[in-house]
Scaffold this motif. Structure first.
Motif, PDB file in Angstrom:
ATOM      1  N   ARG A  49       0.821  -1.206   0.000  1.00  0.00           N
ATOM      2  CA  ARG A  49       0.000   0.000   0.000  1.00  0.00           C
ATOM      3  C   ARG A  49       0.853   1.253   0.000  1.00  0.00           C
ATOM      4  NH1 ARG A  49      -4.676  -2.166  -1.764  1.00  0.00           N
ATOM      5  NH2 ARG A  49      -5.114  -4.071  -0.599  1.00  0.00           N
ATOM      6  N   ASP A  50       0.233   2.333  -0.477  1.00  0.00           N
ATOM      7  CA  ASP A  50       0.901   3.635  -0.483  1.00  0.00           C
ATOM      8  C   ASP A  50       0.303   4.473   0.644  1.00  0.00           C
ATOM      9  OD1 ASP A  50       2.541   5.723  -1.261  1.00  0.00           O
ATOM     10  OD2 ASP A  50       1.285   6.332  -2.935  1.00  0.00           O
ATOM     11  N   VAL A  51      -0.513   5.475   0.325  1.00  0.00           N
ATOM     12  CA  VAL A  51      -0.995   6.412   1.347  1.00  0.00           C
ATOM     13  C   VAL A  51      -2.340   6.046   1.948  1.00  0.00           C
ATOM     14  CG1 VAL A  51       0.281   8.332   0.341  1.00  0.00           C
ATOM     15  CG2 VAL A  51      -2.071   7.884  -0.404  1.00  0.00           C
ATOM     16  N   SER A  55      -4.818   1.994  -1.666  1.00  0.00           N
ATOM     17  CA  SER A  55      -3.841   2.462  -2.644  1.00  0.00           C
ATOM     18  C   SER A  55      -2.839   1.359  -2.970  1.00  0.00           C
ATOM     19  CB  SER A  55      -3.122   3.713  -2.135  1.00  0.00           C
ATOM     20  OG  SER A  55      -2.391   3.401  -0.957  1.00  0.00           O
ATOM     21  N   ILE A  56      -2.051   1.582  -4.013  1.00  0.00           N
ATOM     22  CA  ILE A  56      -1.007   0.651  -4.428  1.00  0.00           C
ATOM     23  C   ILE A  56       0.310   1.411  -4.480  1.00  0.00           C
ATOM     24  CG2 ILE A  56      -0.172  -0.893  -6.238  1.00  0.00           C
ATOM     25  CD1 ILE A  56      -2.701  -1.927  -5.016  1.00  0.00           C
ATOM     26  N   ARG A  57       1.312   0.858  -3.844  1.00  0.00           N
ATOM     27  CA  ARG A  57       2.605   1.515  -3.832  1.00  0.00           C
ATOM     28  C   ARG A  57       3.246   1.456  -5.227  1.00  0.00           C
ATOM     29  NH1 ARG A  57       6.416  -1.296   0.083  1.00  0.00           N
ATOM     30  NH2 ARG A  57       4.756  -0.662   1.524  1.00  0.00           N
ATOM     31  N   PRO A  58       3.705   2.572  -5.757  1.00  0.00           N
ATOM     32  CA  PRO A  58       4.414   2.539  -7.042  1.00  0.00           C
ATOM     33  C   PRO A  58       5.574   1.552  -7.002  1.00  0.00           C
ATOM     34  CG  PRO A  58       3.922   4.806  -6.415  1.00  0.00           C
ATOM     35  CD  PRO A  58       3.564   3.952  -5.228  1.00  0.00           C
ATOM     36  N   GLY A  59       5.786   0.876  -8.121  1.00  0.00           N
ATOM     37  CA  GLY A  59       6.858  -0.098  -8.196  1.00  0.00           C
ATOM     38  C   GLY A  59       6.486  -1.466  -7.661  1.00  0.00           C
ATOM     39  N   SER A  60       5.184  -1.762  -7.567  1.00  0.00           N
ATOM     40  CA  SER A  60       4.726  -3.025  -6.973  1.00  0.00           C
ATOM     41  C   SER A  60       4.185  -4.009  -8.008  1.00  0.00           C
ATOM     42  CB  SER A  60       3.630  -2.750  -5.932  1.00  0.00           C
ATOM     43  OG  SER A  60       4.094  -1.904  -4.912  1.00  0.00           O
ATOM     44  N   ALA A  61       4.616  -3.915  -9.234  1.00  0.00           N
ATOM     45  CA  ALA A  61       4.041  -4.739 -10.304  1.00  0.00           C
ATOM     46  C   ALA A  61       4.206  -6.229 -10.037  1.00  0.00           C
ATOM     47  CB  ALA A  61       4.673  -4.378 -11.641  1.00  0.00           C
ATOM     48  N   ILE A  62       3.143  -6.965 -10.289  1.00  0.00           N
ATOM     49  CA  ILE A  62       3.163  -8.413 -10.161  1.00  0.00           C
ATOM     50  C   ILE A  62       3.638  -9.050 -11.468  1.00  0.00           C
ATOM     51  CG2 ILE A  62       1.295  -8.464  -8.464  1.00  0.00           C
ATOM     52  CD1 ILE A  62      -0.587  -9.266 -10.806  1.00  0.00           C
ATOM     53  N   ASP A  63       3.921 -10.347 -11.409  1.00  0.00           N
ATOM     54  CA  ASP A  63       4.190 -11.158 -12.594  1.00  0.00           C
ATOM     55  C   ASP A  63       2.943 -12.005 -12.831  1.00  0.00           C
ATOM     56  OD1 ASP A  63       4.943 -12.904 -14.554  1.00  0.00           O
ATOM     57  OD2 ASP A  63       6.629 -13.777 -13.440  1.00  0.00           O
ATOM     58  N   ARG A 121     -11.027 -21.135 -10.580  1.00  0.00           N
ATOM     59  CA  ARG A 121      -9.705 -20.909 -10.007  1.00  0.00           C
ATOM     60  C   ARG A 121      -8.814 -20.056 -10.917  1.00  0.00           C
ATOM     61  NH1 ARG A 121      -8.622 -23.664  -5.227  1.00  0.00           N
ATOM     62  NH2 ARG A 121     -10.656 -24.107  -4.307  1.00  0.00           N
ATOM     63  N   ASN A 122      -9.351 -19.608 -12.037  1.00  0.00           N
ATOM     64  CA  ASN A 122      -8.637 -18.682 -12.924  1.00  0.00           C
ATOM     65  C   ASN A 122      -8.961 -17.226 -12.589  1.00  0.00           C
ATOM     66  OD1 ASN A 122     -11.299 -19.166 -13.748  1.00  0.00           O
ATOM     67  ND2 ASN A 122     -10.878 -18.683 -15.891  1.00  0.00           N
ATOM     68  N   LEU A 123      -9.594 -16.993 -11.441  1.00  0.00           N
ATOM     69  CA  LEU A 123      -9.983 -15.650 -11.007  1.00  0.00           C
ATOM     70  C   LEU A 123      -9.143 -15.227  -9.808  1.00  0.00           C
ATOM     71  CD1 LEU A 123     -11.917 -13.182 -10.932  1.00  0.00           C
ATOM     72  CD2 LEU A 123     -13.483 -14.579  -9.549  1.00  0.00           C
ATOM     73  N   ARG A 124      -8.685 -13.976  -9.839  1.00  0.00           N
ATOM     74  CA  ARG A 124      -8.023 -13.373  -8.688  1.00  0.00           C
ATOM     75  C   ARG A 124      -8.719 -12.058  -8.379  1.00  0.00           C
ATOM     76  NH1 ARG A 124      -6.585 -17.700  -9.001  1.00  0.00           N
ATOM     77  NH2 ARG A 124      -4.491 -18.624  -8.856  1.00  0.00           N
ATOM     78  N   LEU A 125      -8.552 -11.580  -7.147  1.00  0.00           N
ATOM     79  CA  LEU A 125      -9.210 -10.362  -6.690  1.00  0.00           C
ATOM     80  C   LEU A 125      -8.182  -9.455  -6.039  1.00  0.00           C
ATOM     81  CD1 LEU A 125     -11.216 -12.932  -6.339  1.00  0.00           C
ATOM     82  CD2 LEU A 125     -12.592 -11.395  -4.972  1.00  0.00           C
ATOM     83  N   VAL A 126      -8.429  -8.150  -6.142  1.00  0.00           N
ATOM     84  CA  VAL A 126      -7.593  -7.195  -5.422  1.00  0.00           C
ATOM     85  C   VAL A 126      -8.492  -6.105  -4.845  1.00  0.00           C
ATOM     86  CG1 VAL A 126      -7.064  -5.825  -7.500  1.00  0.00           C
ATOM     87  CG2 VAL A 126      -5.541  -5.721  -5.512  1.00  0.00           C
ATOM     88  N   GLU A 127      -8.255  -5.776  -3.591  1.00  0.00           N
ATOM     89  CA  GLU A 127      -9.022  -4.756  -2.878  1.00  0.00           C
ATOM     90  C   GLU A 127      -8.261  -3.440  -2.998  1.00  0.00           C
ATOM     91  OE1 GLU A 127     -10.740  -3.978   1.677  1.00  0.00           O
ATOM     92  OE2 GLU A 127      -9.254  -5.557   1.292  1.00  0.00           O
ATOM     93  N   ALA A 128      -8.609  -2.634  -3.995  1.00  0.00           N
ATOM     94  CA  ALA A 128      -7.797  -1.449  -4.258  1.00  0.00           C
ATOM     95  C   ALA A 128      -8.502  -0.492  -5.204  1.00  0.00           C
ATOM     96  CB  ALA A 128      -6.444  -1.852  -4.842  1.00  0.00           C
ATOM     97  N   ASN A 129      -7.986   0.722  -5.240  1.00  0.00           N
ATOM     98  CA  ASN A 129      -8.417   1.760  -6.171  1.00  0.00           C
ATOM     99  C   ASN A 129      -7.955   1.382  -7.582  1.00  0.00           C
ATOM    100  OD1 ASN A 129      -9.335   4.297  -7.132  1.00  0.00           O
ATOM    101  ND2 ASN A 129      -7.305   5.189  -6.824  1.00  0.00           N
ATOM    102  N   ALA A 130      -8.901   1.237  -8.490  1.00  0.00           N
ATOM    103  CA  ALA A 130      -8.622   0.635  -9.794  1.00  0.00           C
ATOM    104  C   ALA A 130      -7.517   1.318 -10.599  1.00  0.00           C
ATOM    105  CB  ALA A 130      -9.904   0.573 -10.617  1.00  0.00           C
ATOM    106  N   PRO A 131      -7.526   2.659 -10.737  1.00  0.00           N
ATOM    107  CA  PRO A 131      -6.461   3.262 -11.541  1.00  0.00           C
ATOM    108  C   PRO A 131      -5.062   2.956 -11.017  1.00  0.00           C
ATOM    109  CG  PRO A 131      -8.249   4.809 -11.252  1.00  0.00           C
ATOM    110  CD  PRO A 131      -8.536   3.657 -10.340  1.00  0.00           C
ATOM    111  N   GLU A 132      -4.926   2.817  -9.699  1.00  0.00           N
ATOM    112  CA  GLU A 132      -3.614   2.493  -9.146  1.00  0.00           C
ATOM    113  C   GLU A 132      -3.236   1.045  -9.424  1.00  0.00           C
ATOM    114  OE1 GLU A 132      -2.859   4.361  -5.160  1.00  0.00           O
ATOM    115  OE2 GLU A 132      -4.954   4.987  -5.401  1.00  0.00           O
TER     116      GLU A 132
END
Length: 248
Positions: A49-51, A55-63, A121-132
């Motif tokens: 997280r960022d602020v 939020s998503i911290r910059p530089g946190s890209a997944i593979d 099982r091909n679905l993943r979820l993320v709890e976050a602000n979409a543009p980030e």
């Protein structure tokens, strides 16, 4: 919408721009709490997280290959709600990978419950602000389709600045989509539909994938409570679809 940027001097304690949601507190049911405890390790992507908590911290890209365990087309839904559309899509398209982005924990819990029952099982979820998520969590040009179905219309004039689909969003979405990738939108609010069309028509990285005023109804979009409610009160449902232009 929030497009989180790195701080220029000292830590930030607030976002630079308004987000497209109000995150109301609410208790989850016992079933939802149990789903979160048991199923989150399978379905939820935990992001730095960022602020803010969403939020998503910059530089946190997944593979994506590491997350889904394979190379496959990736489809992303923004504001997945209770997950009806994306669980149906994921369970009926096992050869594709799916990501649901939502800020409401109860909706994510319901999505996991339904996905587990459907064997998606091909679905993943993320709890976050979409543009980030698009800008910081997903690698550039990694998304094959991006869905924005019935986003909050923020219909009061003083609140329209909170709408998700803006020129900044178009830029962020273009960065996440591969060349030729699709951006699909739907809304039951006429003025928001017009705004979406104006924004995307002016976006240099997108070209319309339809003829005439509006796109035909996307066959992959299941009928949800939002669409039923809009139709019931006499609002027309409008679809739009745009193709990500080839990078020069």
């Amino acid at each position: 919408m929030s497009d989180s940027a790195a701080p220029t001097s000292g830590p930030r304690t607030f976002r630079d721009r308004p987000v497209s949601f109000v995150r109301r507190s609410g208790r989850m049911s016992e079933a939802q709490e149990r789903a979160w405890a048991e199923l989150a390790p399978v379905y939820v992507i935990e992001a730095p997280r960022d602020v803010a908590s969403t939020s998503i911290r910059p530089g946190s890209a997944i593979d994506p290959v590491a997350v889904w365990g394979r190379e496959a087309p990736l489809l992303v839904e923004i504001g997945s709600g209770q997950g009806h559309a994306i669980v149906h899509a994921a369970s009926s398209r096992p050869d594709d990978d799916f990501l649901a982005i939502e800020v409401f924990k109860a909706g994510l819990a319901r999505t996991m419950l339904d996905a587990d029952r459907a064997g998606a099982r091909n679905l993943r979820l993320v709890e976050a602000n979409a543009p980030e998520v698009l800008q910081h969590l997903l690698p550039a040009a990694s998304v094959d389709e991006l869905w924005v179905f019935f986003p909050d219309p923020w219909h009061k004039k003083k609140h329209t600045k909170r709408r998700l689909v803006t020129a900044d969003f178009a830029r962020v979405a273009a960065g996440a989509l591969r060349d030729g990738g699709m951006l699909r939108l739907a809304t039951d609010w006429e003025d928001y539909a017009l705004q979406m069309r104006d924004v995307l028509s002016a976006a240099p990285d997108f070209e319309p994938a339809f003829e005439g005023e509006w796109a035909p109804r996307f066959e992959g979009r299941v009928l949800t409570a939002f669409e039923r409610k809009g139709s019931r009160v006499g609002r027309d449902i409008r679809d739009l679809s745009y193709r990500r232009a080839r990078r020069s």
